[in-house]
Design an enzyme around this catalytic site. Structure first.
Site, mmCIF file in Angstrom:
data_model
loop_
_atom_site.group_PDB
_atom_site.id
_atom_site.type_symbol
_atom_site.label_atom_id
_atom_site.label_comp_id
_atom_site.label_asym_id
_atom_site.label_seq_id
_atom_site.Cartn_x
_atom_site.Cartn_y
_atom_site.Cartn_z
ATOM 1 N N PHE A 128 43.134 14.427 -12.339
ATOM 2 C CA PHE A 128 42.959 13.626 -13.549
ATOM 3 C C PHE A 128 42.856 14.566 -14.744
ATOM 4 O O PHE A 128 42.003 15.454 -14.764
ATOM 5 C CB PHE A 128 41.699 12.749 -13.486
ATOM 6 C CG PHE A 128 41.610 11.817 -14.663
ATOM 7 C CD1 PHE A 128 42.194 10.559 -14.631
ATOM 8 C CD2 PHE A 128 40.974 12.215 -15.827
ATOM 9 C CE1 PHE A 128 42.148 9.714 -15.739
ATOM 10 C CE2 PHE A 128 40.922 11.367 -16.946
ATOM 11 C CZ PHE A 128 41.503 10.118 -16.897
ATOM 12 N N ASP A 178 41.150 23.022 -15.665
ATOM 13 C CA ASP A 178 40.576 21.910 -16.426
ATOM 14 C C ASP A 178 39.101 21.784 -16.041
ATOM 15 O O ASP A 178 38.764 21.255 -14.991
ATOM 16 C CB ASP A 178 41.354 20.630 -16.095
ATOM 17 C CG ASP A 178 40.798 19.401 -16.790
ATOM 18 O OD1 ASP A 178 39.667 19.455 -17.316
ATOM 19 O OD2 ASP A 178 41.493 18.370 -16.801
ATOM 20 N N LYS A 203 33.837 16.817 -22.859
ATOM 21 C CA LYS A 203 32.667 16.067 -22.382
ATOM 22 C C LYS A 203 31.311 16.586 -22.865
ATOM 23 O O LYS A 203 30.824 16.183 -23.901
ATOM 24 C CB LYS A 203 32.715 15.964 -20.869
ATOM 25 C CG LYS A 203 33.814 14.998 -20.382
ATOM 26 C CD LYS A 203 33.636 14.636 -18.940
ATOM 27 C CE LYS A 203 34.720 13.714 -18.390
ATOM 28 N NZ LYS A 203 34.564 12.315 -18.757
HETATM 29 N N1 PLP Z 1 40.078 16.188 -17.579
HETATM 30 C C1 PLP Z 1 39.131 15.837 -16.692
HETATM 31 C C2 PLP Z 1 38.894 16.688 -15.488
HETATM 32 C C3 PLP Z 1 38.376 14.666 -16.888
HETATM 33 O O1 PLP Z 1 37.455 14.324 -15.991
HETATM 34 C C4 PLP Z 1 38.620 13.885 -18.037
HETATM 35 C C5 PLP Z 1 37.862 12.645 -18.287
HETATM 36 O O2 PLP Z 1 37.304 12.049 -17.407
HETATM 37 C C6 PLP Z 1 39.613 14.301 -18.940
HETATM 38 C C7 PLP Z 1 40.307 15.455 -18.689
HETATM 39 C C8 PLP Z 1 39.939 13.503 -20.157
HETATM 40 O O3 PLP Z 1 38.939 13.644 -21.110
HETATM 41 P P1 PLP Z 1 38.855 12.637 -22.356
HETATM 42 O O4 PLP Z 1 38.489 11.296 -21.800
HETATM 43 O O5 PLP Z 1 37.791 13.238 -23.227
HETATM 44 O O6 PLP Z 1 40.193 12.642 -23.009
#
Ligand code: PLP
Length: 387
Positions: free
Chosen positions: A123, A210, A239
């Site tokens: 994700f 990520d 986050k």
């Molecule tokens: N990358 C990871 C691993 C995530 O868990 C999330 C959100 O849950 C995101 C990216 C996306 O972040 P945002 O919702 O701030 O765009």
């Protein structure tokens, strides 16, 4: 636009690990606004920093120097070992930046169609490129045509990545989560990230990690890739970076850090004084209270607690976690547990249909941690026994 099926509760204020609804009922928060409020709600250091900064200067634009942003970049580089930072407003945007760096790195090497390898179960966000990098067919189909340039391999399988390396000369990078969060708290084998890093190094690819969900002490280290002693080329954060004030960051090291040039990327809000100041306050608390160690120790105790209470139950498949990131996997889908927990004034999440996901604030007391372990375990026990 109804993109969320919202639960029937609205919170009006919070304090530490607790949220209070409109009737004044209090709820124990084992989710931290989806891994955002690592310092809990209304943390005084963040409140003070935001209030002070709001009274002084919120925004100037990136047309001018932004000393707070520069200070934040320096502190992030010091704690991560990276070299430069681009600031965004969310995790998806930070990953867009990472994707642009990887692609431009390829173009700078004369590749017209650079490919990024991403993982099954991943994700990375909801923008078009990050949605494409994210696994999961259904959500993607509705938004075709999608950007090109992504290849997918199974997660936690370095051999599959190695095989792909021999078959495709357009690959420029691998992008992955060090622990898959939305994918069900999937923790790869020890050494997996090292193997991926080695394959990347051998082929001249960038490794983009990520850490949007896992970063900033959540897993018991400052960054989850440090469990495997890996220093990536690109790392994304968001986050919990400013405890709820929107901010994202794409960090890069070495050649990757020199890839974006003036005009090749930008952001109106990214890293503005308000967000930067909030993030600086967060980092100071994390450093001062050694929240990396605290998350490792308290997380291990909580994991033991969950295992003791749940491991032998019929209907429980696996209890896993690292630091303050837990996945309690059931044999069957269990989405209704979220609502049942809410009735018990406990905030949890279910991901992948059958994985109870817990991401409690890192600042909780031993007693609050025990309350979460006991509360969630009781809930699951009574759910599985049919009452
Ligand atoms: N990358 C990871 C691993 C995530 O868990 C999330 C959100 O849950 C995101 C990216 C996306 O972040 P945002 O919702 O701030 O765009």
């Amino acid at each position: 636009m109804g993109t969320y099926k919202r639960l029937p509760v609205a919170f009006t204020y919070g304090a530490g690990a607790w949220l209070f609804d409109e009737q004044g009922n209090r709820y124990l928060d084992a989710l931290s606004g989806l891994a955002v409020c690592g310092l809990g709600h209304a943390h005084p250091a963040v409140t003070r920093a935001v209030a002070e900064q709001a009274g002084r200067l919120i925004h100037t634009s990136n047309l001018y120097q932004v000393p707070l942003q520069e200070q934040l970049a320096e502190e992030l580089c010091a704690v991560s070992g990276m070299g430069k930072v681009f600031f965004n407003n969310s995790g998806a945007e930070a990953n867009e930046t990472a994707i642009k760096i990887c692609r431009k790195y390829g173009h700078d090497r004369g590749l017209a169609t650079p490919q990024i390898v991403v993982m099954e179960g991943s994700f990375h966000g909801r923008t078009l490129a990050t949605l494409t990098a994210t696994a999961g067919g259904k959500q993607q189909e509705s938004f075709a045509p999608l950007p090109q340039g992504f290849l997918r391999v199974p997660y936690n399988d370095a051999d599959a990545l190695g095989t792909l390396a021999g078959a495709n000369s357009d690959i420029v990078a691998v992008m992955l989560e060090p622990i898959q969060g939305e994918g069900g708290i999937i923790i790869p084998e020890p050494g997996y990230l090292q193997q991926v890093a080695r394959i990347c190094r051998d082929h001249g690819w960038l490794l983009a990690v990520d850490e949007v969900q896992t970063g900033l002490c959540r897993t018991g280290r400052w960054f989850a890739c440090q469990h495997d002693e890996v220093l990536p080329d690109v790392m994304t954060l968001a986050k919990s970076l400013a405890n709820g004030v929107p901010i994202g960051a794409c960090l890069a090291a070495g050649e990757a850090a020199a890839t974006l040039t003036p005009g090749s990327h930008g952001s109106t809000f990214g890293g503005n004084p308000l967000a930067a100041r909030a993030a600086l306050a967060v980092l100071e608390v994390m450093r001062g209270q050694r929240l990396d160690q605290r998350a490792a120790e308290l997380g291990a105790t909580m994991l033991d607690g969950f295992r003791e209470r749940l491991d032998s139950l019929d209907g429980v498949r696996e209890i896993r976690g690292r630091g303050m990131m837990f996945g309690l996997e059931m044999e069957q889908d269990c989405g209704e547990l979220v609502r049942l927990a809410l009735e018990r004034r406990l905030l949890i999440n279910v991901t992948r249909g059958n994985v109870v996901r817990l991401l409690p604030p890192l600042i909780i007391s031993d007693e609050e941690a025990e309350q979460i372990v006991a509360g969630v375990s009781d809930l699951i026990t009574s759910y599985l026994s049919g009452h």
